[in-house]
Write an enzyme that holds these catalytic residues in place. Sequence first.
Site, PDB file in Angstrom:
ATOM      1  N   LYS A 172     -31.447   1.420 -10.639  1.00  0.00           N
ATOM      2  CA  LYS A 172     -32.527   1.898  -9.946  1.00  0.00           C
ATOM      3  C   LYS A 172     -33.815   2.408 -11.123  1.00  0.00           C
ATOM      4  O   LYS A 172     -33.083   2.379 -12.378  1.00  0.00           O
ATOM      5  CB  LYS A 172     -31.786   3.427  -9.721  1.00  0.00           C
ATOM      6  CG  LYS A 172     -32.651   4.626  -8.814  1.00  0.00           C
ATOM      7  CD  LYS A 172     -31.794   5.503  -8.390  1.00  0.00           C
ATOM      8  CE  LYS A 172     -32.699   6.679  -7.884  1.00  0.00           C
ATOM      9  NZ  LYS A 172     -31.714   7.918  -7.363  1.00  0.00           N
TER      10      LYS A 172
ATOM     11  N   LYS B 256     -33.174  -0.179  -6.711  1.00  0.00           N
ATOM     12  CA  LYS B 256     -33.734   0.841  -6.027  1.00  0.00           C
ATOM     13  C   LYS B 256     -34.868   1.387  -6.810  1.00  0.00           C
ATOM     14  O   LYS B 256     -34.569   2.214  -7.850  1.00  0.00           O
ATOM     15  CB  LYS B 256     -32.618   1.918  -5.894  1.00  0.00           C
ATOM     16  CG  LYS B 256     -33.126   3.100  -5.162  1.00  0.00           C
ATOM     17  CD  LYS B 256     -32.100   4.017  -4.873  1.00  0.00           C
ATOM     18  CE  LYS B 256     -32.708   5.603  -4.397  1.00  0.00           C
ATOM     19  NZ  LYS B 256     -31.613   6.545  -4.145  1.00  0.00           N
TER      20      LYS B 256
END
Lengths: 275, 751
Positions: free
Chosen positions: A175, A211
């Site tokens: 992420k 992400k």
Amino acid sequence: MSAHQQGTELDLSWISKIQVNKPAVLRRAEQIQARRPVKKEWQAAWLLKAVTCIDLTTLSGDDTASNIQRLCYKAKYPIREDLLKALNMHDKGITTAAVCVYPARVCDAVRALKAAGCDIPVASVATGFPAAQTHLKTRLEEIRLAVEDGATEIDVVINRTLVLTGQWKGSDFIKTSTGKETVNATFPVAIVMLRAIRDFFWKTGNKVGFKPAGGIRSAKDSLVWLSLIKEELGDEWMKPELFRIGASTLLADIERQIYHHVTGRYAAYHDLPMS
Amino acid sequence: MAATRTASRACEIFTTLEYGPAPESHACALAWLDTQDRHLGHYVNGQWLKPEHRSSVPCQDPITGENLASCLQAQSEDVAAAVEAARASLENWSTQPGAIRAQHLTRLAKVIQKHQRLLWTLESLVTGRAVREVRDRDVPLAQQLLQYHAVQAHTQEEALAGWEPMGVGSLDSSVLNYLLPPGCTVVVLVPPASPTPLLLAQLAGELGPFPGILNVISGPASLGPVLAAQPGVQKVAFCGAIEEGRALRRTLAGWVPELGLALGAESLLLLTEVADVDSAVEGIVDAAWSDRSPGGLRLLIQEAVWDETMRRLQERMGRLRCGHGLDGAVDMGARGAAARDLAQRYVSEAQSQGAQVFQAGSEPSDSPFFPPTLVSDLPPASPCTQAEVPWPLVVASPFRTAKEALAVANGTPRGGSASVWSERLGQALELAYGLQVGTVWINAHGLRDPAVPMGGCKESGSSWHGGQDVSNHLPAWGEGGFWAGAALTHPHPSSSCSPAPPYGLFVGGRFQAPGARSSRPIRDSQGSLQGYVAEGGAKDIRGAVEAAHQAAPGWMSQSPAARAALLWALAAALQRREPNLVSRLERHGVELKVAKAEVELSVKRLRAWGARVQAQGCALQVAELRGPVLRLREPLGVLAIVCPDEWPLLAFVSLLAPALAHGNTVVLVPSGACPIPALEVCQPVDMLTMPLCLSPHQGSQFVEWASAGNLKPVWVNRGCPRAWDQEAEGAGPELGRRAARTKALWLPMGD
């Protein structure tokens, strides 16, 4: 989320050998935003794809059961039914990829989703989010509790002290940021991360997910993110198992754009159900 | 009904996630063509010129083949009319104060901005290039160039007085920009069926008070010499293929206009093992497959990262999109049948010579597109390796060490631009300094800015424009230049013995006897014998050039201070010999006062160039780039200088000093009529090499004609004596400019 990976022997020479030229990456980041415009039906379809990759998120100190419930309902029905019908997509089960809440709100989310009758996963940020400067013991306990409450995905904030001192750990999904930093998901950073994912895939055959989170607010942004994934990693990464967008207000803008595509008019915010 | 269709497609795209068309409307381009009834002529003196009884060629969409318009082909009368218009408007334009010219050019830049959509759609429509590059790079750059040079028009006032109209062989919008601001007027000859320059001329013409400063005629390349031959044309700039440039050089040898060449389009990318390979792959895409450059790319990859790079490159090629140029999501458009056939020929030849060819996707043979192509394993000695790489090809070859990379990179007659990819600063700079090209980008490729000069060396031509080199109206230098005074005399062979001590050839720091073992007498103005000088021949010249080449690396690497010290030492030596030199000059028929002045001025010149050595390069700050662009001044190498007969000492010193100051070594032929003062001077110098009494049989014309062989830049006086005693002609910036070549070194910054 993708199945847990077998993993591979940690070889730090992979990291130490990597060269990243910042000005060149910045140029690429600028190019990618202007080189792949997606229009008309393509835009509508891509935006729906973006919807299915959203981790619909609320991470506020004042979250309560009621706004969590609203969020969950929006996750189930992200786009107005009549708009989906116009696109002939109403029976494709378009929902967001997950809802993402603080550990203490996992219960509320699981309950609300169950009530709505759907199996959208509940993701929870855990481990001393967002700074992760808490003890390992409490961090692990936090994860355990969230999972007990029904969370199926955990966004772990890594201990950046370890990273900055060169003690890396592996991951299934990476992420960009917590979304709570001053600078969050930016294209240059994403390019570097995506290239690392590709290198890892080439070396081991393992697909790591990606992400971006924080600051992704407009439908146009989400299109650029999708085309960035497509360009750097390929179509097989353009699915919720390997790509998520952490966002809260993005969905509203996507819905407005789809409204515009279908009706030819722009919606006022009150035309569309809030999340 | 429409809704159903939309819906079903959305559903399908949701699964395939393919890109859709993103067409730019070209309605405005068609509307503009309609204003001309789809019939384009020439734009001269603020009006359309559509003479009758001319043949015309169709202007076609290179992808659909659809006829967009017909374009008249100019004949020599039309060329004459255009040059006449330029001449007529010159008087008005060139006498305007710089501020007025600047204002006019700024307005033109604004007009371009106003009509940018028209410009980019028209250009993309007729050339087939991806609209993205035209829209995001070319049009803004044209506008920035005009703005930049408009500002320059203020500062150039005094330096550039008195230039006359100029013909321009082919269009590169930047060419206009460096000619108009200093007060020149321009005639542009564009290839048939190129409406964009005509549109640009129309926009400029409609601006008002100076309609005739930009005139565009379209016609075949054969009109180039016709244009150049028109009276009043002072400068010809030509952008195009190397062979065409060579032919033009031969045709124009000895003619009045100065010829500037910007030839070839091939670029070079040097990828070391300590590079960000993914970013370098993007650099390759920028260089060859993004419709940015007109030519192909030579790619040198360090062995250690060869496999990795090839894999990434092939993967990346699979994601490139070819298609209609007016589609905003397309990387590469089509360039018409000629470009496609050229690429195909090169590929077939390379294959037959044993090369591997990789193409992402295949195009049917009748398709207007040519896919991005990667050629590797081409044997180094095969003819294809020597040939210029055409669009859209990348020819990759490996290298082992940085030293080898330089040898391979420089082992081509072309010297346009190159990029170096390395995260090691020292290595990157060493490679950048060592590459014999006009522009080097470090960890980037194809950046442009109006403040940074663009040009090349070797066969890529010696025409520089942009930035400070804006005032470089006359071509600068490439390696191994040749300066020649045209008034060369034939030698007077003689083998008689003499009482006076003979002067030998001064080669490699020593006087030595000429190969022909003969001397010739030098007589003073009364006809009495002054001495004998050695009679050099072809063999001596060969030896001298060799000696100069040997001395070059050492002299080039001297610090500016060391070079300055040598020039000052030379000045001191000259001063010591002043009485001797004055009497020599006097005997040659120069008045005492003038002779004294000549020696004094010569001393001054040497000191002045010694002082100027220190300030040669500079750093430029460029918009949108973090980090500097270095404008380097590099020595040309070995200069051949033939001194004129006027001012025998002063001309010699004035030519020698800038050449040495910039780090060149020289082979110098002193004045044929009065060589002895020059020989007196060179005694304390160990850096230069000087055969005497070279006897080429023609003057300027021969030199220019011969330069077409390898396109070395030359500078000749065309038989017109220079006022060497005047500061501007004898020691002006022009001499310095010609004594070195520019290299722009881009250094983007960031950790």
